[in-house]
Scaffold this active site. Structure first.
Site, PDB file in Angstrom:
ATOM      1  CG  HIS A  89      -1.718   1.163   1.517  1.00 26.57           C
ATOM      2  ND1 HIS A  89      -3.092   1.122   1.563  1.00 26.57           N
ATOM      3  CD2 HIS A  89      -1.368   2.454   1.755  1.00 26.57           C
ATOM      4  CE1 HIS A  89      -3.551   2.337   1.828  1.00 26.57           C
ATOM      5  NE2 HIS A  89      -2.525   3.170   1.950  1.00 26.57           N
ATOM      6  CD  GLU A  90       2.138   3.622   3.658  1.00 26.25           C
ATOM      7  OE1 GLU A  90       2.566   4.702   3.220  1.00 26.25           O
ATOM      8  OE2 GLU A  90       1.029   3.501   4.199  1.00 26.25           O
ATOM      9  CG  HIS A  93       0.426   6.117  -0.685  1.00 26.99           C
ATOM     10  ND1 HIS A  93      -0.681   6.724  -1.216  1.00 26.99           N
ATOM     11  CD2 HIS A  93       0.010   5.500   0.450  1.00 26.99           C
ATOM     12  CE1 HIS A  93      -1.725   6.480  -0.423  1.00 26.99           C
ATOM     13  NE2 HIS A  93      -1.331   5.728   0.590  1.00 26.99           N
TER      14      HIS A  93
END
Ligand SMILES: [Zn+2]
Length: 398
Positions: A89-90, A93
């Site tokens: 998820h990170e 980004h």
């Protein structure tokens, strides 16, 4: 159990961040796609908590009839894959941020999920929106894949792990899409407000207030659940609320500071041609030549014309008089790799972040290895004072 994460505000020099990181209990596990990934010790607590709640409750009730060893193995695998999911998820980004031209310093995984340290600023609401939604989109993708696996009729143990991972990734996506700054949904809201009115600072203030309202709501709700139901999730929710509140307040403060420092750069505030001292000079020499005539709190140290450190007057004054003729500046100074290094072009806001680190209240401004100036936190504080005063006549600004 829910987990939250946030994109942290830009800035902090990587060296200062590294120094602080070690003190904060982060350690680096490696680089993924060019982004440094660090773990915080609090992650061990999360890992233990997940393993315990899955082994003890979730798996025995949803996949009955398996052995205790099987439940434990399922729980460990689930916890590891969940942490990998937060990392993905990170990274989502981070990779999109790179495409938008924003440098990514590092990703840190901790108690409440992950934080991607971005350096630089969004130039458009669209860019901010794309970076904000990329993480939740990855979580939704992972959630769907795991749910499909769980529906594929695999053996009970594998099925249980896939079902939980599907559920937790979808929860992670939904939670992060709440319009509560600094969560991803708060960034989406910020981008929408920014686009609607074209005013970045206003959008940040409104998003921060909504984020703070969510923070208070979570704390209140969490405390009620904890006190009246004795529920552990309540304590967790209250913690997340507190984290949101702090994050949302920091956003508002950051923008207020940025406005007060209004586009100023290091070169506008630094002291040019500061009084310097030679690395090989003795302390007695410094006392005679420099310290009595210029009472500054610190002096850049040069050797062969290049900066090698910073001499604090306080540490000179602490040298006993009997050592004045033997002790030299290079033995007393703060070496260069422990001094914040700034560039003339850097914004005053970024410099403020670097000089706010513990123990770093002044930095050397260096240009191509040569000393260009000296900047202290006091210089920045003075500029902040001026910037916060009600608008003055342009003529008075000078
Ligand atoms: Zn996110």
């Amino acid at each position: 159990m829910a987990s939250s994460e946030a994109l942290s505000r830009p800035s902090v020099g990587s060296r200062a961040a590294k120094r602080r990181g070690m003190m904060d209990g982060n350690f680096t596990i490696g680089r993924f796609g060019g982004v440094q990934v660090r773990l915080h010790w609090s992650l061990l607590a999360v890992f233990a908590l997940i393993v315990w709640s899955l082994t003890d409750g979730v798996f025995p009730s949803q996949n009955p009839g398996l052995s205790d060893g099987t439940y434990l193995a399922m729980a460990v695998v689930s916890a590891l894959v969940f942490l990998a999911s937060i990392l993905l998820h990170e990274l989502g980004h981070s990779w999109v941020a790179r495409r938008e031209g924003i440098e990514v310093d590092s990703i840190t995984l901790w108690l409440f999920g992950g934080v991607a340290q971005l350096k630089g600023r969004f130039t458009s609401p669209g860019g901010e929106f794309r970076v904000a939604v990329s993480g939740p989109l990855i979580s939704i993708g992972l959630g769907v894949v795991f749910v499909l696996l769980a529906l594929a009729g695999l053996p009970s143990a594998v099925d249980g792990v896939a079902a939980w991972l599907g559920y937790i990734n979808l929860i992670l996506a939904v939670f992060n899409l709440l319009p509560a700054s600094p969560l991803d949904g708060g960034r989406v809201l910020h981008a929408a407000l920014w686009r609607a009115k074209g005013d970045f600072a206003w959008a940040t203030r409104v998003a921060s207030e909504i984020g703070q309202a969510f923070g208070y709501l979570f704390i209140a709700l969490g405390l009620v659940m904890f006190i009246f139901q004795g529920s552990f999730s309540g304590a967790w929710l209250a913690f997340i609320g507190w984290f949101l509140l702090q994050g949302a307040r920091a956003e508002a403060r950051y923008v207020a500071t940025e406005q007060a420092l209004g586009g100023l750069r290091v070169r506008d505030l630094m002291v040019r041609d500061p009084v310097t001292v030679n690395a090989d000079a003795t302390i007695g020499r410094i006392m005679d030549d420099v310290a009595w005539t210029h009472r500054f709190t610190s002096y850049p140290v040069l050797k062969g014309g290049r900066p090698v450190g910073l001499l604090a007057f306080a540490s000179v004054a602490a040298v006993p008089r009997s050592d004045w003729d033997t002790q030299r500046v290079r033995d007393t100074m703060i070496p260069l790799d422990e001094v914040p290094l700034l560039t003339e072009d850097e914004t005053a806001v970024d410099a403020l972040a670097e000089l706010s680190a513990p123990g770093a209240n002044r930095g050397l401004v260096v240009d191509n290895g040569h000393l260009a100036g000296l900047l202290s936190i006091t210089d920045l504080a003075r500029a902040l004072e001026v910037g916060r005063r009600p608008a003055q006549e342009p003529a008075e600004r000078g």
